[in-house]
Structure formats: structure tokens, C-alpha cells
Design a protein around this motif. Structure first.
Motif, PDB file in Angstrom:
ATOM      1  N   PRO A 168      -8.008   8.293  -1.541  1.00 22.35           N
ATOM      2  CA  PRO A 168      -8.912   6.963  -0.997  1.00 22.35           C
ATOM      3  C   PRO A 168     -10.567   7.645  -0.488  1.00 22.35           C
ATOM      4  CG  PRO A 168      -6.935   6.588   0.004  1.00 22.35           C
ATOM      5  CD  PRO A 168      -6.868   8.085   0.036  1.00 22.35           C
ATOM      6  N   ALA A 169     -10.465   8.164   0.200  1.00 24.26           N
ATOM      7  CA  ALA A 169     -11.893   9.237   0.467  1.00 24.26           C
ATOM      8  C   ALA A 169     -12.471   9.947  -0.582  1.00 24.26           C
ATOM      9  CB  ALA A 169     -11.590   9.563   1.847  1.00 24.26           C
ATOM     10  N   MET A 224     -18.608  -4.891  -5.810  1.00 27.10           N
ATOM     11  CA  MET A 224     -17.284  -5.092  -5.563  1.00 27.10           C
ATOM     12  C   MET A 224     -16.789  -5.654  -6.355  1.00 27.10           C
ATOM     13  SD  MET A 224     -15.992  -5.332  -2.057  1.00 27.10           S
ATOM     14  CE  MET A 224     -14.774  -3.364  -2.056  1.00 27.10           C
ATOM     15  N   THR A 225     -15.401  -6.132  -6.882  1.00 29.88           N
ATOM     16  CA  THR A 225     -15.125  -7.432  -7.544  1.00 29.88           C
ATOM     17  C   THR A 225     -13.786  -7.747  -7.083  1.00 29.88           C
ATOM     18  OG1 THR A 225     -14.324  -6.299  -9.307  1.00 29.88           O
ATOM     19  CG2 THR A 225     -16.860  -7.516  -9.626  1.00 29.88           C
ATOM     20  N   ASN A 226     -13.555  -8.747  -6.401  1.00 24.39           N
ATOM     21  CA  ASN A 226     -11.959  -9.444  -5.985  1.00 24.39           C
ATOM     22  C   ASN A 226     -11.992  -7.671  -5.124  1.00 24.39           C
ATOM     23  OD1 ASN A 226     -11.069 -11.715  -6.627  1.00 24.39           O
ATOM     24  ND2 ASN A 226     -10.464 -10.537  -8.313  1.00 24.39           N
ATOM     25  N   ASN A 227     -10.479  -6.877  -5.457  1.00 24.85           N
ATOM     26  CA  ASN A 227     -10.648  -6.126  -4.214  1.00 24.85           C
ATOM     27  C   ASN A 227     -10.720  -4.651  -5.167  1.00 24.85           C
ATOM     28  OD1 ASN A 227      -9.314  -7.497  -2.628  1.00 24.85           O
ATOM     29  ND2 ASN A 227      -7.252  -7.869  -3.832  1.00 24.85           N
ATOM     30  N   LYS A 286      -8.709   4.690   4.494  1.00 25.17           N
ATOM     31  CA  LYS A 286      -6.914   5.095   4.229  1.00 25.17           C
ATOM     32  C   LYS A 286      -6.412   3.107   4.400  1.00 25.17           C
ATOM     33  CE  LYS A 286      -8.298   9.652   3.782  1.00 25.17           C
ATOM     34  NZ  LYS A 286      -7.875  11.036   4.342  1.00 25.17           N
ATOM     35  N   PHE A 287      -7.231   3.244   5.682  1.00 26.19           N
ATOM     36  CA  PHE A 287      -5.544   2.288   6.173  1.00 26.19           C
ATOM     37  C   PHE A 287      -5.758   0.529   5.367  1.00 26.19           C
ATOM     38  CE2 PHE A 287      -5.089  -1.368   9.710  1.00 26.19           C
ATOM     39  CZ  PHE A 287      -3.778  -0.976   9.757  1.00 26.19           C
ATOM     40  N   ASN A 288      -7.488   0.729   5.082  1.00 23.71           N
ATOM     41  CA  ASN A 288      -7.939  -0.200   4.813  1.00 23.71           C
ATOM     42  C   ASN A 288      -7.165  -0.416   3.212  1.00 23.71           C
ATOM     43  OD1 ASN A 288      -9.241  -2.834   4.073  1.00 23.71           O
ATOM     44  ND2 ASN A 288     -10.089  -1.949   2.425  1.00 23.71           N
ATOM     45  N   PHE A 289      -7.672   0.695   2.411  1.00 27.90           N
ATOM     46  CA  PHE A 289      -6.908   0.633   0.886  1.00 27.90           C
ATOM     47  C   PHE A 289      -4.882   0.436   0.890  1.00 27.90           C
ATOM     48  CE2 PHE A 289      -4.389   2.977  -2.312  1.00 27.90           C
ATOM     49  CZ  PHE A 289      -5.226   3.097  -2.952  1.00 27.90           C
ATOM     50  N   TRP A 290      -4.810   0.900   1.575  1.00 25.35           N
ATOM     51  CA  TRP A 290      -2.559   0.791   2.026  1.00 25.35           C
ATOM     52  C   TRP A 290      -2.840  -0.629   2.204  1.00 25.35           C
ATOM     53  CZ3 TRP A 290      -0.807   3.666  -1.212  1.00 25.35           C
ATOM     54  CH2 TRP A 290      -1.087   4.751  -1.840  1.00 25.35           C
ATOM     55  N   ILE A 291      -3.422  -1.123   3.019  1.00 28.03           N
ATOM     56  CA  ILE A 291      -3.307  -2.778   3.315  1.00 28.03           C
ATOM     57  C   ILE A 291      -3.895  -3.289   2.680  1.00 28.03           C
ATOM     58  CG2 ILE A 291      -3.703  -4.756   4.550  1.00 28.03           C
ATOM     59  CD1 ILE A 291      -4.630  -3.449   7.323  1.00 28.03           C
ATOM     60  N   GLN A 292      -4.877  -2.975   1.550  1.00 29.40           N
ATOM     61  CA  GLN A 292      -4.730  -3.990   0.225  1.00 29.40           C
ATOM     62  C   GLN A 292      -4.219  -3.752  -0.806  1.00 29.40           C
ATOM     63  OE1 GLN A 292      -7.013  -6.425   0.079  1.00 29.40           O
ATOM     64  NE2 GLN A 292      -7.339  -5.556   1.631  1.00 29.40           N
ATOM     65  N   ALA A 293      -3.219  -2.261  -1.351  1.00 29.30           N
ATOM     66  CA  ALA A 293      -2.481  -2.169  -2.187  1.00 29.30           C
ATOM     67  C   ALA A 293      -1.276  -2.436  -2.065  1.00 29.30           C
ATOM     68  CB  ALA A 293      -2.698  -0.391  -2.397  1.00 29.30           C
ATOM     69  N   LEU A 328      -2.230   0.888  -6.466  1.00 33.23           N
ATOM     70  CA  LEU A 328      -1.180   1.940  -5.283  1.00 33.23           C
ATOM     71  C   LEU A 328      -1.712   3.280  -6.538  1.00 33.23           C
ATOM     72  CD1 LEU A 328       1.007   2.316  -4.186  1.00 33.23           C
ATOM     73  CD2 LEU A 328       3.162   1.991  -6.071  1.00 33.23           C
ATOM     74  N   LEU A 329      -1.576   3.130  -7.892  1.00 34.60           N
ATOM     75  CA  LEU A 329      -1.707   4.512  -8.695  1.00 34.60           C
ATOM     76  C   LEU A 329      -2.605   4.544  -7.739  1.00 34.60           C
ATOM     77  CD1 LEU A 329      -0.288   3.254 -12.676  1.00 34.60           C
ATOM     78  CD2 LEU A 329       0.785   5.148 -10.471  1.00 34.60           C
ATOM     79  N   SER A 330      -3.742   4.460  -7.719  1.00 30.48           N
ATOM     80  CA  SER A 330      -4.994   4.648  -7.778  1.00 30.48           C
ATOM     81  C   SER A 330      -5.412   5.701  -6.722  1.00 30.48           C
ATOM     82  CB  SER A 330      -6.302   3.614  -7.191  1.00 30.48           C
ATOM     83  OG  SER A 330      -5.994   3.117  -9.061  1.00 30.48           O
ATOM     84  N   GLY A 331      -4.445   5.362  -5.802  1.00 29.64           N
ATOM     85  CA  GLY A 331      -4.539   6.180  -4.353  1.00 29.64           C
ATOM     86  C   GLY A 331      -3.448   7.058  -3.961  1.00 29.64           C
ATOM     87  N   ILE A 332      -2.741   7.467  -5.628  1.00 26.38           N
ATOM     88  CA  ILE A 332      -2.216   7.867  -5.731  1.00 26.38           C
ATOM     89  C   ILE A 332      -1.834   9.482  -6.858  1.00 26.38           C
ATOM     90  CG2 ILE A 332       0.230   9.287  -5.867  1.00 26.38           C
ATOM     91  CD1 ILE A 332       1.373   5.839  -5.620  1.00 26.38           C
TER      92      ILE A 332
END
Length: 391
Positions: free
Chosen positions: A3-4, A17-20, A235-242, A319-323
Motif C-alpha cells: 500500500p505504501a 479521491m473518490t469513495n474509497n 497500511k492499517f487503514n488500507f486493510w480496514i477499508q478492503a 483486496l487485489l490492489s493490496g496484493i
């Protein structure tokens, strides 16, 4: 790509930024313009071409959808809060109409400012400090109200499942008071959960040189990644949102919907057996009540299905965006506007569903609005005097 790294590889110059998610007009990979040969995913060049084609129209389509959706959700609130409509289910639907309406209210000025009035290209007029501060507010606010809508849909399905699975317990467990508490907690808990999203984004300026050698700033919404703490929060926020905001409620709704359909079938068989043993008058009364319950449940299942149709793909994309490496700039960004418009449309359609599938909602709507209009029309209509006719 982590994510970083996703944020660090953005093109400084245009990020919204649009929605999430953040979307861009100019896609770059590791600081260089992407060509057809540099894409890592098959069809990514077609997605980029689609985004370039659709983006100029997105703001105008979104504006129309938002205006119609705001009116529709206001009508939902008016009808669902009438005295004859008050129930636990309608209380949750009212909370859903509020959050859907607020999502549309927030998106309307965003679409007008950053798509219609000043175009989609970065410019000093478009990317002013005041405009980007509004974008920062929108980025935070829209995530909160959209998340509320997601979890209120889950709450609605849980209430309905309990009511259908355990009819006697449901009347005790799924009361109006508990529905009000559930709606209130959804708003409060969502606000708390989204705090990491508030603190991980900020407004930053990029100095530019004008033709007369004077300096001016272009302003953008960016993630804060200045130190280890910022990276952790990001990173913490990304996985909360995803996961917590997208995948968990979508998977839960899918399971609950399947259980609800199965429970409805079992309940129908049980009621048919009871009707055979009951008196005719009692059977007719039970049949009428059962039909009303089934209509309401089917309507709510359609609401959930349409919700899953728009939210589940977005959850998978998140989810795929972070993987996967390069997935964000090659797949997610080009689909950003399309994902947004589908979510906006989903926030508008409930009024149509209620009118088409709920007789009580339809009758109440007619009684509130059309009956009054009919009375006003009669006041100004000249009624001709009757004359005798020959036989």
C-alpha cells in the motif's frame, strides 16, 4: 506492490479521491508514461482507453444521478416515517435512506467542481487550496456515510433473518427500539473505525513556475507517508477499508441471503401444513399475513442483491490492489469512475424498488403526495352543471 508503494508511485500532478480510492487521469508506472507494451495485465490498455473515453461524461452523468437520487431518498424518508409505516424494518430503511442521500449530497459538488466546471485536467483554477480542502472533506465524509450504508444493509438482513427464522422470538428481539439503537450504533462505530482514514490523508502543494517566472501552487490530496508511523497507519487503514468495510459485509450478506431464502422456503412449507389443519377463516388470515411478510422479505432480498452487485466487485478490486503489483494503476484506477457511478446508481434505486414491490409504501406515497395534488387540481377544475337528458 505494498500500500505504501502504491501511494509513492502516484503521478504528482493529478490525484483525486473518490469513495474509497484515488483515481488518476494520467497513468504512470515508476515515473514513466505507460505504453501498450509496458502494461503487466492483459487488457489494461483497453481499460485505460475506456477511462479516457468515459471520464469527460462522468461528471454530467453523476450530477443527474445525484440530483434524482437525492430527491428519491428524501421521498423514502418522508414515506417511511409516516405513522402507519413505523416498524423496525422501516426504521433501518430510513437510516439507509439518510446515509445514501448524504453520499449523493457529498458527491454532487465534487462532480460539479472536479469534472464539469473546470474539467478533469489539473489546472490552477481547478486545484485551488479551497477546492482541495473540500476534496479532503469529501474523501473523509463519503467513506463514513458509504460505510454506514454498507453495514445498515447487513443489519437489515440480520433483523429479517431472525424474524423469518424465529417468528416469535423475532417480535421480541427485533423491536423498533432495538432497530433505532442499531442504526445509531452503525453511525457511531463507523465514525470511529474511519478515524485512521482521516489521519492518513492531507493536503499538499506542489510549486509551479508561471510563464512570467512567478511561482504558484497546485494543490492535491495525498497520503501522509513521511515516517514509519504514517506508513503503519496507511497500511492499517488500507486493510480496514478492503476487508472490514468491503469483503466482510459482502461475504456476510451473501451467506445471510442464502440462509434467508432457505428459511423462507421452510417457513412456507410449515405454513402450508398448518393451514391444512386450521379453520378456513383462520387460514385466510394467516395467508394474508404470510403474503405480506414474503413480499417484504423478497423486496429486501432484491435490495441486498443490487447492493452485492456493486459492492462485491469493488471489494475484490480493493483486496487485489493490496496484493498484486501494478494492479492499482493498471486496473483499479481506470475503473474508478465506473465503480463510482455504479455505487451512486445503487444509492438511488431503492425508491423504485419500494414502489414496485411494496403495496403499503405505494399506497402511503399516493396518499401523501398524489392525493393532495388531486385535491388541489379539483379546486381549480370547473365542474359543469348537470342537465336533464331525454330518455
Amino acid at each position: 506492490m505494498t500500500p505504501a508503494e502504491m501511494a509513492q508511485n502516484w503521478t504528482i500532478g493529478y490525484s483525486d479521491m473518490t469513495n474509497n480510492s484515488f483515481t488518476t487521469v494520467s497513468y504512470q508506472i515508476n515515473g514513466s508514461e505507460s505504453s501498450a507494451d509496458s502494461y503487466h495485465y492483459s487488457g489494461a490498455d483497453k481499460l485505460a482507453s475506456f477511462n479516457i473515453f468515459y471520464k469527460p461524461y462522468h461528471g454530467y452523468i453523476a450530477t443527474i444521478v445525484c440530483i434524482l437520487g437525492i430527491i428519491a431518498n428524501m421521498l423514502n424518508i418522508v414515506v417511511l416515517t409516516r405513522r402507519n409505516m413505523i416498524s423496525a424494518t422501516n426504521c433501518i430503511l430510513t437510516g439507509l435512506a439518510v446515509s445514501d442521500g448524504l453520499t449523493l449530497v457529498a458527491y454532487l459538488p465534487f462532480a460539479l467542481r472536479f469534472y464539469c466546471l473546470y474539467g478533469t485536467e489539473v489546472s490552477p483554477e481547478r486545484n485551488t487550496l479551497g477546492a482541495i480542502r473540500f476534496m479532503l472533506f469529501y474523501a473523509c465524509f463519503s467513506v463514513v456515510v458509504h460505510t454506514v450504508s454498507i453495514w445498515l444493509t447487513v443489519t437489515l438482513t440480520v433483523f429479517r433473518y431472525i424474524f423469518i427464522k424465529h417468528p416469535r422470538r423475532g417480535t421480541v428481539m427485533c423491536t423498533l427500539q432495538r432497530a433505532k439503537i442499531a442504526v445509531f450504533l452503525n453511525y457511531v462505530v463507523t465514525l470511529i473505525v474511519c478515524i485512521p482514514n482521516f489521519v492518513t490523508i492531507t493536503v499538499q502543494g506542489s510549486p509551479m513556475m508561471a510563464p512570467d517566472n512567478s511561482t504558484y501552487y497546485l494543490w492535491f490530496v495525498q497520503y501522509k507517508l513521511d515516517n514509519a508511523v504514517d506508513n503503519f497507519v496507511y497500511k492499517f487503514n488500507f486493510w480496514i477499508q478492503a476487508i472490514l468495510v468491503k469483503l466482510v459485509p459482502c461475504v456476510g450478506l451473501t451467506i445471510l441471503s442464502a440462509l434467508l431464502v432457505r428459511t423462507m422456503k421452510k417457513a412456507d412449507r410449515r405454513r402450508r401444513n398448518l393451514k391444512m389443519k386450521s379453520t378456513m377463516k383462520s387460514a385466510e388470515r394467516e395467508s394474508s399475513r404470510d403474503r405480506k411478510t414474503n413480499r417484504t422479505t423478497r423486496m429486501l432480498l432484491v435490495v441486498v442483491f443490487l447492493f452485492l452487485l456493486t459492492e462485491f466487485p469493488q471489494g475484490i478490486l480493493n483486496l487485489l490492489s493490496g496484493i498484486l503489483s501494478h494492479f492499482v494503476e493498471e486496473v483499479y484506477w481506470p475503473l474508478g469512475d465506473l465503480v463510482d457511478i455504479l455505487a451512486l446508481i445503487n444509492n438511488c434505486v431503492n425508491f423504485i424498488l419500494y414502489c414496485s414491490m411494496s403495496k403499503q409504501f405505494r399506497d402511503t406515497f399516493i396518499d401523501i403526495f398524489l392525493s393532495q395534488c388531486s385535491k388541489n387540481m379539483k379546486r381549480f377544475t370547473l365542474v359543469p352543471t348537470s342537465t336533464k337528458s331525454e330518455i
